[in-house]
Design an enzyme around this catalytic site. Structure first.
Site, PDB file in Angstrom:
ATOM      1  N   HIS A 225       0.880  -1.189   0.000  1.00 39.58           N
ATOM      2  CA  HIS A 225       0.000   0.000   0.000  1.00 39.58           C
ATOM      3  C   HIS A 225       0.910   1.230   0.000  1.00 39.58           C
ATOM      4  O   HIS A 225       1.758   1.372  -0.866  1.00 39.58           O
ATOM      5  CB  HIS A 225      -0.911  -0.119   1.228  1.00 39.58           C
ATOM      6  CG  HIS A 225      -2.053   0.856   1.320  1.00 39.58           C
ATOM      7  ND1 HIS A 225      -2.431   1.702   0.312  1.00 39.58           N
ATOM      8  CD2 HIS A 225      -2.910   1.123   2.350  1.00 39.58           C
ATOM      9  CE1 HIS A 225      -3.482   2.427   0.710  1.00 39.58           C
ATOM     10  NE2 HIS A 225      -3.778   2.105   1.949  1.00 39.58           N
ATOM     11  N   HIS A 265      -1.995  -2.417  -9.970  1.00 37.39           N
ATOM     12  CA  HIS A 265      -3.046  -1.858  -9.115  1.00 37.39           C
ATOM     13  C   HIS A 265      -4.236  -2.791  -9.113  1.00 37.39           C
ATOM     14  O   HIS A 265      -4.555  -3.383 -10.145  1.00 37.39           O
ATOM     15  CB  HIS A 265      -3.473  -0.465  -9.607  1.00 37.39           C
ATOM     16  CG  HIS A 265      -4.153   0.325  -8.549  1.00 37.39           C
ATOM     17  ND1 HIS A 265      -5.482   0.186  -8.269  1.00 37.39           N
ATOM     18  CD2 HIS A 265      -3.654   1.212  -7.658  1.00 37.39           C
ATOM     19  CE1 HIS A 265      -5.788   0.990  -7.249  1.00 37.39           C
ATOM     20  NE2 HIS A 265      -4.698   1.620  -6.868  1.00 37.39           N
ATOM     21  N   ASP A 316       2.512   5.548  -6.549  1.00 36.23           N
ATOM     22  CA  ASP A 316       3.739   5.544  -5.748  1.00 36.23           C
ATOM     23  C   ASP A 316       5.010   5.617  -6.588  1.00 36.23           C
ATOM     24  O   ASP A 316       6.067   5.942  -6.064  1.00 36.23           O
ATOM     25  CB  ASP A 316       3.786   4.274  -4.874  1.00 36.23           C
ATOM     26  CG  ASP A 316       2.692   4.304  -3.841  1.00 36.23           C
ATOM     27  OD1 ASP A 316       2.676   5.259  -3.065  1.00 36.23           O
ATOM     28  OD2 ASP A 316       1.844   3.403  -3.838  1.00 36.23           O
TER      29      ASP A 316
HETATM   30  C1  LIG Z   1      -0.807  -3.156  -6.038  1.00 38.00           C
HETATM   31  C2  LIG Z   1      -0.807  -4.675  -5.864  1.00 38.00           C
HETATM   32  C3  LIG Z   1      -0.679  -5.014  -4.383  1.00 38.00           C
HETATM   33  C4  LIG Z   1      -2.153  -5.182  -6.397  1.00 38.00           C
HETATM   34  O1  LIG Z   1      -2.174  -6.531  -6.092  1.00 38.00           O
HETATM   35  P1  LIG Z   1      -3.247  -7.578  -6.617  1.00 38.00           P
HETATM   36  O2  LIG Z   1      -4.430  -6.923  -7.194  1.00 38.00           O
HETATM   37  O3  LIG Z   1      -3.457  -8.540  -5.503  1.00 38.00           O
HETATM   38  O4  LIG Z   1      -2.491  -8.257  -7.823  1.00 38.00           O
HETATM   39  P2  LIG Z   1      -1.540  -9.515  -7.716  1.00 38.00           P
HETATM   40  O5  LIG Z   1      -0.473  -9.286  -6.706  1.00 38.00           O
HETATM   41  O6  LIG Z   1      -2.395 -10.726  -7.551  1.00 38.00           O
HETATM   42  O7  LIG Z   1      -0.881  -9.480  -9.143  1.00 38.00           O
HETATM   43  C5  LIG Z   1      -1.453 -10.072 -10.326  1.00 38.00           C
HETATM   44  C6  LIG Z   1      -0.312 -10.564 -11.223  1.00 38.00           C
HETATM   45  O8  LIG Z   1       0.493  -9.432 -11.620  1.00 38.00           O
HETATM   46  C7  LIG Z   1       1.804  -9.554 -11.089  1.00 38.00           C
HETATM   47  N1  LIG Z   1       2.202  -8.273 -10.529  1.00 38.00           N
HETATM   48  C8  LIG Z   1       1.387  -7.379  -9.926  1.00 38.00           C
HETATM   49  N2  LIG Z   1       2.086  -6.320  -9.521  1.00 38.00           N
HETATM   50  C9  LIG Z   1       3.357  -6.567  -9.872  1.00 38.00           C
HETATM   51  C10 LIG Z   1       4.540  -5.823  -9.701  1.00 38.00           C
HETATM   52  N3  LIG Z   1       4.530  -4.641  -9.099  1.00 38.00           N
HETATM   53  N4  LIG Z   1       5.676  -6.341 -10.186  1.00 38.00           N
HETATM   54  C11 LIG Z   1       5.693  -7.529 -10.813  1.00 38.00           C
HETATM   55  N5  LIG Z   1       4.595  -8.282 -10.981  1.00 38.00           N
HETATM   56  C12 LIG Z   1       3.437  -7.810 -10.521  1.00 38.00           C
HETATM   57  C13 LIG Z   1       1.724 -10.592  -9.975  1.00 38.00           C
HETATM   58  O9  LIG Z   1       2.944 -11.237  -9.762  1.00 38.00           O
HETATM   59  C14 LIG Z   1       0.653 -11.496 -10.500  1.00 38.00           C
HETATM   60  O10 LIG Z   1       1.210 -12.317 -11.486  1.00 38.00           O
HETATM   61  P3  LIG Z   1       0.780 -13.869 -11.589  1.00 38.00           P
HETATM   62  O11 LIG Z   1      -0.697 -13.860 -11.867  1.00 38.00           O
HETATM   63  O12 LIG Z   1       1.630 -14.388 -12.697  1.00 38.00           O
HETATM   64  O13 LIG Z   1       1.101 -14.479 -10.255  1.00 38.00           O
HETATM   65  C15 LIG Z   1       0.348  -5.311  -6.670  1.00 38.00           C
HETATM   66  O14 LIG Z   1       0.271  -4.884  -8.024  1.00 38.00           O
HETATM   67  C16 LIG Z   1       1.711  -4.971  -6.088  1.00 38.00           C
HETATM   68  O15 LIG Z   1       2.160  -5.659  -5.185  1.00 38.00           O
HETATM   69  N6  LIG Z   1       2.351  -3.881  -6.582  1.00 38.00           N
HETATM   70  C17 LIG Z   1       3.611  -3.446  -5.987  1.00 38.00           C
HETATM   71  C18 LIG Z   1       3.360  -2.664  -4.712  1.00 38.00           C
HETATM   72  C19 LIG Z   1       2.746  -1.313  -4.975  1.00 38.00           C
HETATM   73  O16 LIG Z   1       3.186  -0.569  -5.829  1.00 38.00           O
HETATM   74  N7  LIG Z   1       1.731  -0.967  -4.165  1.00 38.00           N
HETATM   75  C20 LIG Z   1       1.092   0.324  -4.239  1.00 38.00           C
HETATM   76  C21 LIG Z   1      -0.255   0.213  -4.859  1.00 38.00           C
HETATM   77  S1  LIG Z   1      -0.969   1.810  -5.164  1.00 38.00           S
END
Ligand SMILES: CC(C)(COP(=O)(O)OP(=O)(O)OC[C@H]1O[C@@H](n2cnc3c(N)ncnc32)[C@H](O)[C@@H]1OP(=O)(O)O)[C@@H](O)C(=O)NCCC(=O)NCCS
Length: 380
Positions: A225, A265, A316
């Site tokens: 987050h 996201h 971010d």
């Molecule tokens: C924002 C976030 C938590 C959303 O998570 P979510 O909706 O649960 O999505 P998931 O984590 O299930 O990701 C879906 C797929 O995309 C990939 N993915 C998502 N964000 C990624 C990232 N930042 N880098 C690399 N791969 C990513 C995941 O590995 C997953 O791949 P898979 O299906 O092959 O396993 C996630 O994109 C993330 O962890 N981003 C990095 C942290 C971040 O920037 N957070 C601030 C958000 S405003």
């Protein structure tokens, strides 16, 4: 409804609608974000953080007089009890500003003149008070940990300018003030994100505003987050320190199955509209301060991740290089997110309590089958 549930929850509650709200509208397919119907691009281009606070708390953009009244009230609340300053001095020097913020915001309730009230008007007052106080806590703690004297706020300055004044000891340039002001506008609210949901759940038990904001700060801290902006800059710093190609660095992270902070996201399937502004600010500030390296690294990484992983930069990603060029320490990035988001958290708490019902969902039980036979301890 049966009191035994056999419904299956989507992991992470993806796509679940958990409440009604009149505060924030998001269309994740079109990349639309609006506060009370006003598009974030219009607000970022024309508004101020104070106007946005009025919009979030009172439901409409202020007229000149309403804006003056709110600005005066925010200025009047820019004060901290001496016990709070002492608490900041007592924190060990290694304490993370986000942890200090969480603990000190909880302690603010001891000194709140309306600590025993949880009605609409008292909570609007608390929203104003907390918004002024959070900015002071973050700025004052940074000076205290560096052995510098705390700086008194200036009533004539905006919320953004006051924050930079209290942080740096000198009034900011118009460019720096406006850049922070826009960043505060962009971070002010985002519907039912994890920290706002935490705040609403806490408020819905009829706890209190300070407890709700404390829950929210603890929730914002995580790198999935708000903590992502700090994680982004640590990567950029590592790239600079190792003098490596940014692309090779992130390819290495992906090879190790690590997520790249600042990308992806849950709701947006296209460009995060906040990233559009932050990208431009990062580029303009980097160029005007002769420090374009961070933007250049970021842009290379963004182009690669977009092509290779089909992931867009989120709020971010470019806030990290923007804050750095403004001279802000990395471990203040997430606290500054809270300095803005407190406006949205408090608006949501007020909305929750105006039409409250306890938030108490169910879990999809996947444990040992019921009933298990109880076996006396000596026979196990
Ligand atoms: C924002 C976030 C938590 C959303 O998570 P979510 O909706 O649960 O999505 P998931 O984590 O299930 O990701 C879906 C797929 O995309 C990939 N993915 C998502 N964000 C990624 C990232 N930042 N880098 C690399 N791969 C990513 C995941 O590995 C997953 O791949 P898979 O299906 O092959 O396993 C996630 O994109 C993330 O962890 N981003 C990095 C942290 C971040 O920037 N957070 C601030 C958000 S405003």
């Amino acid at each position: 409804m049966s009191s035994v549930t056999n419904l299956h929850a989507p992991k992470g509650l993806e796509g679940v609608v958990a409440t009604t709200s009149s505060i924030c509208y998001i269309d994740g397919d079109q990349g639309v974000l609006a506060y009370r119907g006003y598009d974030i691009h219009d607000l970022a281009d024309h508004s101020t953080f104070e106007e946005v606070c009025h919009l979030l708390w009172f439901g409409h953009l202020p007229n000149t007089n309403e804006l003056m009244v709110l600005s005066d009230r925010l200025a009047g609340e820019r004060k901290l009890d001496s016990s709070i300053i002492n608490l900041l001095r007592l924190a060990p020097k290694h304490a993370l500003p986000m942890d200090v913020l969480r603990t000190v915001v909880s302690a603010l309730s001891f000194y709140d003149p309306e600590f025993d009230r949880n009605d609409h008007d008292a909570n609007v007052n608390k929203a104003i008070r907390l918004t002024s106080q959070l900015a002071m806590i973050v700025a004052n703690y940074d000076r205290i940990r560096k052995g510098k004297p705390v700086v008194e706020p200036d009533r004539s300055l905006s919320h953004a300018a006051n924050f930079l004044l209290m942080l740096n000891g000198t009034a900011p340039s118009k460019t720096a003030e406006r850049a922070l002001d826009i960043a505060l506008i962009l971070h002010a609210d985002h519907e039912l994100n994890a920290s706002t949901f935490a705040a609403r759940i806490t408020a819905a038990t009829l706890s209190d505003m300070h407890s709700a904001v404390t829950s929210a700060i603890g929730t914002l801290k995580g790198p999935l987050h708000g903590g992502a902006n700090e994680a982004v800059f640590k990567i950029l710093q590592e790239i600079a320190a190792m003098n490596v190609d940014p692309l090779e660095f992130v390819k290495g992270m992906l090879a190790e199955k690590k997520k790249i902070p600042g990308f992806g996201h849950r709701v947006y399937h296209t460009e995060d509209p906040r990233a559009t502004h932050l990208r431009q600010m990062s580029r303009d500030l980097g160029r005007s301060s002769n420090d374009p390296k961070w933007f250049d690294y970021s842009q290379k990484i963004e182009t690669f991740i977009k092509t290779d992983k089909k992931l867009n930069a989120n709020v971010d990603f470019y806030s990290a290089s923007t804050y750095h060029v403004l001279g802000i320490e990395v471990d203040l990035f997430t606290p500054i997110f809270a300095v803005s988001r407190v406006s949205g958290w408090t608006a949501h708490v007020i909305e929750q309590l105006d039409d409250n019902r306890l938030i108490r969902p169910r879990a999809d039980y996947i444990g040992p089958v019921y009933p298990q036979k109880y076996v006396a301890i000596e026979k196990r």
